[in-house]
Design an enzyme around this catalytic site. Structure first.
Site, PDB file in Angstrom:
ATOM      1  N   TRP A  83      77.122  63.932  17.561  1.00  0.00           N
ATOM      2  CA  TRP A  83      77.509  63.165  18.749  1.00  0.00           C
ATOM      3  C   TRP A  83      77.028  63.807  20.042  1.00  0.00           C
ATOM      4  O   TRP A  83      77.051  63.178  21.085  1.00  0.00           O
ATOM      5  CB  TRP A  83      79.039  63.016  18.800  1.00  0.00           C
ATOM      6  CG  TRP A  83      79.751  64.321  18.561  1.00  0.00           C
ATOM      7  CD1 TRP A  83      80.254  64.764  17.372  1.00  0.00           C
ATOM      8  CD2 TRP A  83      79.997  65.366  19.505  1.00  0.00           C
ATOM      9  NE1 TRP A  83      80.791  66.019  17.518  1.00  0.00           N
ATOM     10  CE2 TRP A  83      80.641  66.407  18.819  1.00  0.00           C
ATOM     11  CE3 TRP A  83      79.729  65.531  20.865  1.00  0.00           C
ATOM     12  CZ2 TRP A  83      81.028  67.599  19.451  1.00  0.00           C
ATOM     13  CZ3 TRP A  83      80.103  66.711  21.488  1.00  0.00           C
ATOM     14  CH2 TRP A  83      80.752  67.725  20.783  1.00  0.00           C
ATOM     15  N   ASN A  84      76.605  65.075  20.025  1.00  0.00           N
ATOM     16  CA  ASN A  84      76.333  65.730  21.321  1.00  0.00           C
ATOM     17  C   ASN A  84      75.005  65.306  21.939  1.00  0.00           C
ATOM     18  O   ASN A  84      74.855  65.306  23.150  1.00  0.00           O
ATOM     19  CB  ASN A  84      76.463  67.254  21.221  1.00  0.00           C
ATOM     20  CG  ASN A  84      75.499  67.874  20.255  1.00  0.00           C
ATOM     21  OD1 ASN A  84      74.926  67.189  19.412  1.00  0.00           O
ATOM     22  ND2 ASN A  84      75.306  69.172  20.349  1.00  0.00           N
TER      23      ASN A  84
ATOM     24  N   LYS B 226      72.427  57.853   9.640  1.00  0.00           N
ATOM     25  CA  LYS B 226      73.863  57.654   9.861  1.00  0.00           C
ATOM     26  C   LYS B 226      74.251  58.464  11.098  1.00  0.00           C
ATOM     27  O   LYS B 226      74.275  59.694  11.060  1.00  0.00           O
ATOM     28  CB  LYS B 226      74.698  58.131   8.683  1.00  0.00           C
ATOM     29  CG  LYS B 226      76.160  57.711   8.856  1.00  0.00           C
ATOM     30  CD  LYS B 226      77.163  58.680   8.285  1.00  0.00           C
ATOM     31  CE  LYS B 226      77.457  59.845   9.173  1.00  0.00           C
ATOM     32  NZ  LYS B 226      78.234  59.531  10.398  1.00  0.00           N
TER      33      LYS B 226
ATOM     34  N   GLU C 113      69.650  71.641  11.005  1.00  0.00           N
ATOM     35  CA  GLU C 113      69.862  72.224  12.341  1.00  0.00           C
ATOM     36  C   GLU C 113      71.362  72.433  12.470  1.00  0.00           C
ATOM     37  O   GLU C 113      72.102  71.477  12.704  1.00  0.00           O
ATOM     38  CB  GLU C 113      69.407  71.248  13.436  1.00  0.00           C
ATOM     39  CG  GLU C 113      67.924  71.025  13.500  1.00  0.00           C
ATOM     40  CD  GLU C 113      67.182  72.206  14.061  1.00  0.00           C
ATOM     41  OE1 GLU C 113      67.831  73.167  14.528  1.00  0.00           O
ATOM     42  OE2 GLU C 113      65.951  72.168  14.005  1.00  0.00           O
TER      43      GLU C 113
ATOM     44  N   CYS D 256      74.318  73.172  20.711  1.00  0.00           N
ATOM     45  CA  CYS D 256      74.257  74.274  19.746  1.00  0.00           C
ATOM     46  C   CYS D 256      73.439  75.442  20.270  1.00  0.00           C
ATOM     47  O   CYS D 256      73.483  76.522  19.697  1.00  0.00           O
ATOM     48  CB  CYS D 256      73.748  73.787  18.394  1.00  0.00           C
ATOM     49  SG  CYS D 256      72.314  72.746  18.558  1.00  0.00           S
TER      50      CYS D 256
ATOM     51  N   GLU E 158      81.589  79.832  17.367  1.00  0.00           N
ATOM     52  CA  GLU E 158      80.924  78.946  18.321  1.00  0.00           C
ATOM     53  C   GLU E 158      82.017  78.266  19.155  1.00  0.00           C
ATOM     54  O   GLU E 158      83.016  77.800  18.606  1.00  0.00           O
ATOM     55  CB  GLU E 158      80.134  77.909  17.519  1.00  0.00           C
ATOM     56  CG  GLU E 158      79.244  77.031  18.350  1.00  0.00           C
ATOM     57  CD  GLU E 158      78.394  76.087  17.492  1.00  0.00           C
ATOM     58  OE1 GLU E 158      78.816  75.727  16.376  1.00  0.00           O
ATOM     59  OE2 GLU E 158      77.306  75.710  17.957  1.00  0.00           O
TER      60      GLU E 158
HETATM   61  P1  ADP Z   1      81.406  68.090  14.375  1.00  0.00           P
HETATM   62  O1  ADP Z   1      82.556  68.833  13.781  1.00  0.00           O
HETATM   63  O2  ADP Z   1      80.881  68.717  15.610  1.00  0.00           O
HETATM   64  O3  ADP Z   1      81.633  66.621  14.545  1.00  0.00           O
HETATM   65  P2  ADP Z   1      80.006  67.637  11.931  1.00  0.00           P
HETATM   66  O4  ADP Z   1      79.050  68.506  11.221  1.00  0.00           O
HETATM   67  O5  ADP Z   1      81.315  67.361  11.280  1.00  0.00           O
HETATM   68  O6  ADP Z   1      80.197  68.266  13.357  1.00  0.00           O
HETATM   69  O7  ADP Z   1      79.341  66.218  12.263  1.00  0.00           O
HETATM   70  C1  ADP Z   1      77.961  66.001  12.411  1.00  0.00           C
HETATM   71  C2  ADP Z   1      77.560  64.808  11.582  1.00  0.00           C
HETATM   72  O8  ADP Z   1      77.870  65.107  10.215  1.00  0.00           O
HETATM   73  C3  ADP Z   1      78.294  63.507  11.896  1.00  0.00           C
HETATM   74  O9  ADP Z   1      77.399  62.426  11.753  1.00  0.00           O
HETATM   75  C4  ADP Z   1      79.356  63.439  10.827  1.00  0.00           C
HETATM   76  O10 ADP Z   1      79.726  62.111  10.502  1.00  0.00           O
HETATM   77  C5  ADP Z   1      78.619  64.053   9.654  1.00  0.00           C
HETATM   78  N1  ADP Z   1      79.500  64.588   8.595  1.00  0.00           N
HETATM   79  C6  ADP Z   1      80.749  65.078   8.719  1.00  0.00           C
HETATM   80  N2  ADP Z   1      81.230  65.462   7.506  1.00  0.00           N
HETATM   81  C7  ADP Z   1      80.256  65.195   6.598  1.00  0.00           C
HETATM   82  C8  ADP Z   1      80.121  65.363   5.189  1.00  0.00           C
HETATM   83  N3  ADP Z   1      81.095  65.893   4.452  1.00  0.00           N
HETATM   84  N4  ADP Z   1      78.956  64.982   4.609  1.00  0.00           N
HETATM   85  C9  ADP Z   1      77.951  64.470   5.344  1.00  0.00           C
HETATM   86  N5  ADP Z   1      78.016  64.289   6.673  1.00  0.00           N
HETATM   87  C10 ADP Z   1      79.143  64.649   7.309  1.00  0.00           C
END
Ligand code: ADP
Length: 462
Positions: free
Chosen positions: A133-134, A157, A232, A266, A366
């Site tokens: 989202w950032n 996605k 990343e 990041c 972080e």
């Molecule tokens: P944050 O905690 O900063 O939101 P995430 O790594 O959880 O960071 O989120 C980054 C992306 O990863 C988003 O698109 C989120 O929907 C996706 N995401 C979160 N959990 C999972 C998972 N278990 N498998 C795949 N993608 C995921």
């Protein structure tokens, strides 16, 4: 699986839009479509792929103001930064529109006069991307542009918090004639969609920007089908200010690095490591400027620091600040909040902490928020030791006008992106990526298209 996603404005907590989440069957169909269409898209010649990418970039630029507003509404970032991100996002499309035409192979002298050896580059197949989202625009185009340029089909996605910017980008891709099966978007929770991507035989590559734990799970889950992976992941950037640094430059660049997107990047400076002899002057000048930063709703033109994305992010920042204070850190400014858990908005005022010790939580985790912890060093080796004492290795910064100190720091800092007297190193034409638990692979530059290509060699008998 969740049925819908509510997109809210982090500055007010208000609902902006509710969008349907794709079902398991819809996602399966989208993957199948992308896989099947790969056989068509790979045949489209590189110059035509390049032309389509350029048209996409131009179309995005023509819709820049509308896109930036959507981005600010869903992510909270200041509108000037959203406009900047649209430019940054299209710079990747522009770069890879050109690189599409430069996917050179080579010939290798054979060990016999009756043979010829020819090496060529071919697209890996369907690429599935998961984005954060950032930077809802740029983290997507960094992946989509090289994938499409290479001849791969692509499915993304976006993060649940910020799907609208991505959906708008994909809509504009269709408007310029990029086929609907070449680039697709699906929506859903990461934990629902991720396993469908990794389990699918149709997907040949997973590319991800996000947190390290999720990245690790995607790598593990990709093992059964031996997918290519690009990751990343998290960062914990050190920023070293050496004794001979230009303090004004160091102050301005620290602010540029730290407060972009309210510290939710990041690569933002997370640990400021300052030489003992200049620490007082640096901290004084820094604090004076940080106090003047304007916090507010990103839609207001003069806002410099917007809200943090959600309660989880806010709680983490507050707990790091409190832990540091409890252990003896001194607050030079900030440690103020404007937040309402019921309403769902969370502002953290830019905070500078000194007397920070390497044992504090803020020096190990972080932060992802607008907080600068200052710790001191006397010998440059010690600064390097502190900087490298983390499993992360994404970005590092240092400020010095002594070329020997600079060369030493460049050589011994274990980070993939280094800014020397520069707090904003990212560029579409340079290879961005991390070492250690910060990731695998590079995005940007000539390196950024390689992960979308297979190397094939042909041995011809004459
Ligand atoms: P944050 O905690 O900063 O939101 P995430 O790594 O959880 O960071 O989120 C980054 C992306 O990863 C988003 O698109 C989120 O929907 C996706 N995401 C979160 N959990 C999972 C998972 N278990 N498998 C795949 N993608 C995921």
């Amino acid at each position: 699986m969740t049925k819908s996603i509510q997109v809210t404005n982090p500055a007010t907590g208000e609902l902006i839009r509710e969008i349907p989440a794709d079902t398991e069957e819809e996602i399966h169909q989208a993957l199948k479509r992308g896989h099947e269409y790969f056989q068509e898209w790979r045949k489209v010649n590189a110059h035509e792929r390049s032309r389509l990418l350029k048209a996409w970039s131009e179309k995005i630029q023509n819709n820049k103001e509308t896109i930036a507003e959507v981005m600010t509404l869903e992510s909270g970032k200041p509108i000037q930064e959203s406009l900047g991100e649209v430019n940054y996002a299209t710079s990747y499309i522009d770069w890879y529109a050109e690189e599409a035409k430069r996917l050179y192979g080579r010939t290798i002298p054979a060990a016999s006069e009756t043979k010829r050896i020819i090496v060529s580059k071919q697209p890996v197949g369907l690429v599935a991307a998961i984005t954060p989202w950032n930077f809802p625009a740029a983290m997507m185009t960094r992946k989509a542009a090289p994938a499409l340029a290479a001849g791969c089909t692509f499915i993304v996605k976006p993060a649940e918090e910020t799907p609208l910017t991505t959906m708008k980008f994909i809509e504009l891709a269709y408007e310029v004639g990029i086929p609907e099966s070449a680039v697709q978007v699906v929506n859903g929770r990461g934990s629902d969609v991720g396993p469908l991507f990794t389990a699918s035989d149709f997907v040949r590559k997973i590319t991800f920007t996000g947190s390290t734990p999720v990245g690790k799970s995607l790598i593990k889950n990709s093992a059964d089908t031996v997918k290519h992976v690009s990751m990343e992941l998290g960062g914990h950037a050190p920023l070293i200010v050496a004794a001979d640094a230009d303090i004004d430059v160091a102050v301005d660049q620290t602010i540029a690095s730290k407060f972009r997107n309210a510290g939710q990047t990041c690569i933002c400076a997370n640990r400021v490591i300052v030489h003992d002899s200049i620490a007082e002057e640096f901290a004084k000048k820094l604090t004076e400027k940080v106090k003047r930063l304007k916090v507010g709703n990103g839609l207001e033109k003069d806002t410099q620091v917007g809200p943090v994305i959600n309660e989880k992010g806010y709680d983490k920042i507050v707990s790091q600040i409190n832990d540091a204070i409890d252990q003896g850190a001194e607050v030079l400014c900030g440690n103020q909040y404007h937040a309402d858990k019921e309403q769902g908005y969370f502002f953290v005022y830019p905070t500078v902490l000194q007397n920070v010790d390497v044992g504090m939580k803020i020096m190990h985790e972080e932060t992802f928020g607008p907080v600068i912890p200052i710790t001191l060093f006397k010998e440059i080796d010690k600064a390097v030791e502190i900087a490298n004492s983390t499993p992360f290795g994404l970005a590092a910064y240092f400020f010095t006008n002594n070329y020997k100190v600079g060369a030493y720091l460049h050589d011994y800092l274990d980070f993939g992106v280094i800014g020397w007297n520069d707090g904003a190193p990212s560029a579409a034409h340079a290879p961005f990526g991390g070492m250690k638990e910060s990731g695998l692979g590079r995005e940007g530059g000539v390196e950024g298209i390689e992960p979308y290509l297979e190397t094939k060699y042909l041995s011809v008998g004459l």
